[in-house]
Design an enzyme around this catalytic site. Structure first.
Site, PDB file in Angstrom:
ATOM      1  N   LEU A 116      57.581 -65.220  34.128  1.00 34.32           N
ATOM      2  CA  LEU A 116      57.868 -64.971  35.533  1.00 34.32           C
ATOM      3  C   LEU A 116      56.659 -64.307  36.197  1.00 34.32           C
ATOM      4  CD1 LEU A 116      61.477 -63.716  34.906  1.00 34.32           C
ATOM      5  CD2 LEU A 116      60.892 -65.740  36.276  1.00 34.32           C
ATOM      6  N   HIS A 135      64.740 -60.341  23.567  1.00 35.06           N
ATOM      7  CA  HIS A 135      63.559 -60.850  22.864  1.00 35.06           C
ATOM      8  C   HIS A 135      63.736 -60.675  21.357  1.00 35.06           C
ATOM      9  CE1 HIS A 135      59.500 -62.097  22.229  1.00 35.06           C
ATOM     10  NE2 HIS A 135      59.150 -60.943  21.704  1.00 35.06           N
ATOM     11  N   ASP A 175      56.993 -59.261  27.752  1.00 33.58           N
ATOM     12  CA  ASP A 175      57.654 -58.586  26.626  1.00 33.58           C
ATOM     13  C   ASP A 175      57.166 -57.166  26.386  1.00 33.58           C
ATOM     14  OD1 ASP A 175      57.696 -61.713  24.803  1.00 33.58           O
ATOM     15  OD2 ASP A 175      59.095 -60.900  26.288  1.00 33.58           O
TER      16      ASP A 175
HETATM   17  N1  LIG Z   1      56.601 -61.781  33.425  1.00 34.68           N
HETATM   18  C1  LIG Z   1      57.496 -61.899  32.428  1.00 34.68           C
HETATM   19  N2  LIG Z   1      58.152 -63.057  32.282  1.00 34.68           N
HETATM   20  C2  LIG Z   1      59.054 -63.189  31.261  1.00 34.68           C
HETATM   21  C3  LIG Z   1      59.270 -62.135  30.350  1.00 34.68           C
HETATM   22  C4  LIG Z   1      58.569 -60.917  30.544  1.00 34.68           C
HETATM   23  O1  LIG Z   1      58.754 -59.921  29.794  1.00 34.68           O
HETATM   24  N3  LIG Z   1      57.697 -60.845  31.597  1.00 34.68           N
HETATM   25  N4  LIG Z   1      60.136 -62.334  29.248  1.00 34.68           N
HETATM   26  C5  LIG Z   1      60.314 -63.769  29.004  1.00 34.68           C
HETATM   27  C6  LIG Z   1      60.986 -64.336  27.844  1.00 34.68           C
HETATM   28  N5  LIG Z   1      59.972 -64.635  26.856  1.00 34.68           N
HETATM   29  C7  LIG Z   1      60.042 -63.835  25.747  1.00 34.68           C
HETATM   30  O2  LIG Z   1      60.977 -63.016  25.587  1.00 34.68           O
HETATM   31  C8  LIG Z   1      59.018 -65.670  27.002  1.00 34.68           C
HETATM   32  C9  LIG Z   1      59.445 -66.934  27.361  1.00 34.68           C
HETATM   33  C10 LIG Z   1      58.513 -67.963  27.496  1.00 34.68           C
HETATM   34  C11 LIG Z   1      57.170 -67.740  27.267  1.00 34.68           C
HETATM   35  C12 LIG Z   1      56.191 -68.854  27.445  1.00 34.68           C
HETATM   36  O3  LIG Z   1      55.055 -68.791  26.969  1.00 34.68           O
HETATM   37  N6  LIG Z   1      56.600 -69.928  28.166  1.00 34.68           N
HETATM   38  C13 LIG Z   1      55.640 -71.002  28.452  1.00 34.68           C
HETATM   39  C14 LIG Z   1      56.300 -72.358  28.291  1.00 34.68           C
HETATM   40  C15 LIG Z   1      57.091 -72.742  29.504  1.00 34.68           C
HETATM   41  C16 LIG Z   1      57.747 -74.134  29.277  1.00 34.68           C
HETATM   42  O4  LIG Z   1      58.344 -74.332  28.210  1.00 34.68           O
HETATM   43  O5  LIG Z   1      57.597 -74.965  30.179  1.00 34.68           O
HETATM   44  C17 LIG Z   1      55.125 -70.792  29.877  1.00 34.68           C
HETATM   45  O6  LIG Z   1      55.830 -70.122  30.683  1.00 34.68           O
HETATM   46  O7  LIG Z   1      54.029 -71.290  30.115  1.00 34.68           O
HETATM   47  C18 LIG Z   1      56.745 -66.470  26.911  1.00 34.68           C
HETATM   48  C19 LIG Z   1      57.662 -65.424  26.779  1.00 34.68           C
HETATM   49  C20 LIG Z   1      60.872 -64.415  30.247  1.00 34.68           C
HETATM   50  N7  LIG Z   1      59.752 -64.371  31.129  1.00 34.68           N
HETATM   51  N1  LIG Z   2      60.888 -65.113  24.233  1.00 35.25           N
HETATM   52  C1  LIG Z   2      62.254 -65.304  24.598  1.00 35.25           C
HETATM   53  C2  LIG Z   2      63.038 -65.855  23.452  1.00 35.25           C
HETATM   54  O1  LIG Z   2      62.488 -66.320  22.460  1.00 35.25           O
HETATM   55  N2  LIG Z   2      64.359 -65.815  23.584  1.00 35.25           N
HETATM   56  C3  LIG Z   2      65.216 -66.306  22.550  1.00 35.25           C
HETATM   57  O2  LIG Z   2      65.776 -67.544  22.944  1.00 35.25           O
HETATM   58  C4  LIG Z   2      67.010 -67.699  22.252  1.00 35.25           C
HETATM   59  C5  LIG Z   2      68.065 -68.132  23.223  1.00 35.25           C
HETATM   60  O3  LIG Z   2      69.211 -68.525  22.521  1.00 35.25           O
HETATM   61  P1  LIG Z   2      70.518 -68.952  23.342  1.00 35.25           P
HETATM   62  O4  LIG Z   2      70.066 -70.017  24.326  1.00 35.25           O
HETATM   63  O5  LIG Z   2      71.454 -69.471  22.279  1.00 35.25           O
HETATM   64  O6  LIG Z   2      71.042 -67.731  24.041  1.00 35.25           O
HETATM   65  C6  LIG Z   2      67.352 -66.356  21.621  1.00 35.25           C
HETATM   66  O7  LIG Z   2      67.060 -66.372  20.243  1.00 35.25           O
HETATM   67  C7  LIG Z   2      66.402 -65.419  22.325  1.00 35.25           C
HETATM   68  O8  LIG Z   2      66.024 -64.314  21.536  1.00 35.25           O
END
Ligand SMILES: Nc1nc2c(c(=O)[nH]1)N[C@@H](CN(C=O)c1ccc(C(=O)N[C@@H](CCC(=O)O)C(=O)O)cc1)CN2
Ligand SMILES: NCC(=O)N[C@@H]1O[C@H](COP(=O)([O-])[O-])[C@@H](O)[C@H]1O
Length: 226
Positions: A116, A135, A175
């Protein structure tokens, strides 16, 4: 409907990308001791095929599919340095507008797999709405997507014996937002990645509900009820 004694239910918006088992945990906990006096006002997915959308629909929760493709078509610049940056920002700006209409008290990222940008974070912060994320790693250990697989690889290489799950506040730095709660997950005895995933998901479903409850409670009383 609020009465003199009972406050209006806390309004929860959930962001997902996939299966939605953690969303299901929140759905199942609504108005129980685990998550009292709550309503899920909307589930938003960036993936049209997310099973979590079906879970929401089956439980009478409003849903929205908010896909990135129209933004990538409108802002096609995928040059090496740009990487659809404009598309991502426009997407996030509209995502913020979309969720703010519902006046949520909290936004929960439950397997939402997009980073985000401040185009989303700033408007939501200006509305004093906390954003939390689940996470599958301990705070400051593994960052980003694919953490379970990375922990498993290191376990197979003898580099680690435990991992964990955390719920944290969402800030721009992925994260690394303030931890709300976390729980270690022992890896010893796991023979397959699937076994580890099962252990982790089992912990997640309780943690996401408790993390949501604490932040909702803090919004109500100013204190995070541990
Ligand atoms: N600014 C933030 N955004 C998000 C956070 C956060 O702490 N700060 N938490 C994430 C969830 N997340 C890990 O918990 C996470 C999810 C996705 C990615 C990532 O690298 N996504 C790629 C791929 C996107 C796609 O599949 O099209 C991307 O965004 O380029 C990293 C961390 C929620 N967001
Ligand atoms: N970085 C974010 C990340 O990896 N999130 C992970 O995506 C899964 C969602 O499962 P769900 O769709 O069954 O809730 C969960 O394992 C959560 O920890």
């Amino acid at each position: 409907m609020a009465t003199d004694s009972t406050p209006a239910p806390a309004r929860i918006t959930v962001l997902i990308s996939g299966t939605g088992s953690n969303l299901q945990a929140i759905i199942d906990s609504r108005n129980t001791a685990a998550l009292p006096n709550t309503v899920i006002v909307r589930v938003v997915s960036d993936r049209k095929d997310a099973y979590g959308l079906k879970r929401a629909e089956e439980n009478g929760v409003p849903t929205t599919y908010h896909g990135i493709l129209p933004y990538k078509k409108k802002y096609p610049d995928d040059s090496s340095e740009k990487k659809f940056e404009e598309a991502r920002r426009a997407y996030d700006s509209d995502l913020a507008k979309l969720i703010l209409i519902d006046r949520p008290d909290i936004v929960v990222c439950a397997g939402f797999m997009r980073i985000l940008t401040t185009e989303f974070l700033n408007p939501v912060k200006e509305s004093s709405i906390p954003i939390i994320n689940l996470h599958p790693s301990l705070h400051g250990d593994l960052i980003g997507a694919g953490c379970i697989k990375r922990a498993w690889k290191e376990f197979e290489e003898g580099k680690r014996k435990k991992t964990g799950v955390m719920v944290h506040y969402v800030i721009a730095e992925v994260d690394m937002g303030e931890m709300i709660l976390q729980q270690e997950v022992e890896m010893e005895g796991c023979v397959t990645l699937e076994e580890l995933e099962g252990r982790i998901h089992g912990v997640e479903h309780g943690l996401i509900v408790e993390g949501t409850r604490r932040v909702v409670e803090k919004g109500r009383t100013g204190k995070e009820g541990a």
